[in-house]
Design an enzyme around this catalytic site. Sequence first.
Site, PDB file in Angstrom:
ATOM      1  N   GLY A  57       0.848  -1.192   0.000  1.00 39.13           N
ATOM      2  CA  GLY A  57       0.000   0.000   0.000  1.00 39.13           C
ATOM      3  C   GLY A  57       0.873   1.227   0.000  1.00 39.13           C
ATOM      4  N   CYS A  84       5.435  -5.921   1.205  1.00 39.52           N
ATOM      5  CA  CYS A  84       5.760  -4.485   1.243  1.00 39.52           C
ATOM      6  C   CYS A  84       5.123  -3.819   2.470  1.00 39.52           C
ATOM      7  CB  CYS A  84       5.332  -3.834  -0.077  1.00 39.52           C
ATOM      8  SG  CYS A  84       6.007  -2.193  -0.305  1.00 39.52           S
ATOM      9  N   TYR A  85       4.113  -2.967   2.290  1.00 36.35           N
ATOM     10  CA  TYR A  85       3.483  -2.338   3.469  1.00 36.35           C
ATOM     11  C   TYR A  85       2.959  -3.401   4.435  1.00 36.35           C
ATOM     12  CZ  TYR A  85       0.231   0.245   6.376  1.00 36.35           C
ATOM     13  OH  TYR A  85      -0.430   0.757   7.448  1.00 36.35           O
ATOM     14  N   HIS A 171       7.828  -7.207  -4.493  1.00 36.46           N
ATOM     15  CA  HIS A 171       6.489  -7.595  -4.971  1.00 36.46           C
ATOM     16  C   HIS A 171       6.571  -8.895  -5.783  1.00 36.46           C
ATOM     17  CE1 HIS A 171       4.218  -4.055  -3.710  1.00 36.46           C
ATOM     18  NE2 HIS A 171       5.395  -3.457  -3.808  1.00 36.46           N
ATOM     19  N   GLU A 173       4.221 -10.642  -6.840  1.00 36.97           N
ATOM     20  CA  GLU A 173       3.108 -10.741  -7.798  1.00 36.97           C
ATOM     21  C   GLU A 173       3.410 -10.082  -9.136  1.00 36.97           C
ATOM     22  OE1 GLU A 173       3.328  -8.871  -5.171  1.00 36.97           O
ATOM     23  OE2 GLU A 173       2.306  -6.932  -5.362  1.00 36.97           O
ATOM     24  N   GLY A 227     -23.267 -11.811 -26.841  1.00 37.13           N
ATOM     25  CA  GLY A 227     -22.300 -12.482 -27.709  1.00 37.13           C
ATOM     26  C   GLY A 227     -20.875 -12.204 -27.253  1.00 37.13           C
ATOM     27  N   GLY A 228     -20.710 -11.319 -26.272  1.00 40.40           N
ATOM     28  CA  GLY A 228     -19.388 -11.081 -25.684  1.00 40.40           C
ATOM     29  C   GLY A 228     -19.045 -12.241 -24.762  1.00 40.40           C
ATOM     30  N   ASP A 230     -18.339 -12.503 -21.563  1.00 44.71           N
ATOM     31  CA  ASP A 230     -18.930 -12.610 -20.221  1.00 44.71           C
ATOM     32  C   ASP A 230     -20.361 -13.144 -20.266  1.00 44.71           C
ATOM     33  OD1 ASP A 230     -16.568 -11.445 -19.585  1.00 44.71           O
ATOM     34  OD2 ASP A 230     -17.387  -9.455 -19.246  1.00 44.71           O
ATOM     35  N   SER A 231     -21.213 -12.514 -21.069  1.00 44.07           N
ATOM     36  CA  SER A 231     -22.607 -13.000 -21.090  1.00 44.07           C
ATOM     37  C   SER A 231     -22.660 -14.392 -21.715  1.00 44.07           C
ATOM     38  CB  SER A 231     -23.524 -12.015 -21.816  1.00 44.07           C
ATOM     39  OG  SER A 231     -23.177 -11.886 -23.165  1.00 44.07           O
ATOM     40  N   SER A 232     -21.739 -14.701 -22.629  1.00 45.51           N
ATOM     41  CA  SER A 232     -21.759 -16.028 -23.254  1.00 45.51           C
ATOM     42  C   SER A 232     -21.407 -17.120 -22.253  1.00 45.51           C
ATOM     43  CB  SER A 232     -20.765 -16.089 -24.425  1.00 45.51           C
ATOM     44  OG  SER A 232     -21.143 -15.162 -25.404  1.00 45.51           O
ATOM     45  N   LYS A 372     -11.513 -12.221 -15.474  1.00 47.38           N
ATOM     46  CA  LYS A 372     -11.735 -12.421 -16.912  1.00 47.38           C
ATOM     47  C   LYS A 372     -10.977 -13.640 -17.445  1.00 47.38           C
ATOM     48  CE  LYS A 372     -13.348 -10.222 -20.684  1.00 47.38           C
ATOM     49  NZ  LYS A 372     -14.598  -9.449 -20.785  1.00 47.38           N
TER      50      LYS A 372
END
Length: 516
Positions: A57, A84-85, A171, A173, A227-228, A230-232, A372
């Site tokens: 942070g 880190c923090y 870090h 990550e 059709g994207g 996420d909704s698919s 995603k």
Amino acid sequence: MSSDPRGVLIVDLGTQYTQLIARRVREAGTWCQITIPSKALEAAAGMDLGGIILSGGPSSVYDDDAPVVPEELLQMDVAVLGICYGMQWMCRTLGGEVKASDKREYGRVSMRVVRSEGPFRDIGGHTVVWMSHGDSVAALPAGFETYAESEDCPSAAAGDPARNLWGVQFHPEVSHSVRGREVLDNFLTHICGLQGDWKPDSIVDREIAKIHQIVGEEGEVVLGLSGGVDSSVAAMLLNKAIGPRLHCIFVDNGLLRKGEREAVEREFKEHLGMDLVVVDAGKRFLDKLAGVTDPERKRKIIGNEFVEVFREEAKAFKNAGYLGQGTLYPDVIESVNVHGGNTAVIKSHHNVGGLPDDLDMELVEPLRELFKDEVRTIGRFLGLDGTIVDRQPFPGPGLAVRIIGEVTPEKVALLQEADHICTTEIEKTGEHLGLWQYFAVLLPVQSVGVMGDHRTYENACALRIVESADGMTADWGYLSRETLQSISSKIINRVRGINRVVLDISSKPPSTIEWE
Ligand code: XMP
């Protein structure tokens, strides 16, 4: 206690990397949740806790408005990793000393591992890590030993194996930390003893169980399918869970790309046999857009019209009490607001599909806890067609924000053809693989050209080719000269109405990806 697998709680202490930490943990096959400090104890109690990660942070532990972390987190009988923090807070809380370093360490730094144990199992000698800190731990608390050091940071990593408390100043990550993934994997597998059971099959089983829990034996769900990806994928999961009790509505707003509606019908109706209603609403949208040139008005008109069309169509499903949505985890994570002190804000685009709350339906959001990349993995696992899983992002207002000025049916047809040439020529060569988006934009500019013996006075179109990790920032992307050449000559030769193709080489910021 939840039915989730044993997992890690990540406490967000304000870093921009919190979601990155979570993605790394999930990539390692471990379930994790992100929380804010004030809700950390409640979150810990609600999960089968296998470990805790305290993020970095921007604060100093001495700041008045530094995040207030509950000290009970250090006594939960599970391993804790402070980054880190997070490390500085842990060491100071346990009686160590944190000081402003003489020199700020920022960027790639060579670090020497002095104990190849704990998080550094099988890692020895010098390794490059990503640092970003002003303060550092000057004196370790009793029981802690140094595990790694750098020139400006004598305790670049430390730990107390007896209490299972660990800290890293760098870090792990961030991909610039060359062996960062191994450090996190060692923490998860060997220190926390987590099994790596967060995998596509277990994710699908879990989401299906959750859908059953919400909608029960008889509930029916309506889902706006764009059709994207996420909704698919949401549709695929719901279909697997409740089959014919799922009703999908696809609104053809007349602003789609060439072949898009047909591709959605083929995949979901013919191939997967879902109950899909395709609403032919192009004329409605284009009539409302007539004469409108202001980008914000265009967006509003399209958003409102979508809600109206959806509302009317959804009425047909009288028994449907549930509304499916492809909301993702980053849309609902609560995070620490570093500018406003220790308050919590919800980064929520609740109702991401743009639907209002007054539909009087209960939400079912099977992707609500997924990133995603996990959604794509699940889509592939469930057999969703690759052209949908790997589809480039496409804005809700569609081609309307790529037709500068007034939108007319003729301009939509022109842009559909030009855009189709642009995308197919790029995809033919494989050059799209490193790109975030690649599309054509129709400009309200006419210029002179020659075609055969004739003078032409037609439109120009721009090619927008961008590289990006998340759409927040972007750079213009490269295409080979040959590909640019074939796009340009095919558009100019085949699309009657366009006689000039230009290349947009603007980064974001200051330019946005879409033109409107
Ligand atoms: P900008 O133009 O803001 O776009 O640089 C960033 C990313 O978001 C996409 N975009 C949208 N996506 N609805 C969406 O679902 C929208 O209204 C919308 N506007 C922009 C854009 O394509 C890019 O990937």
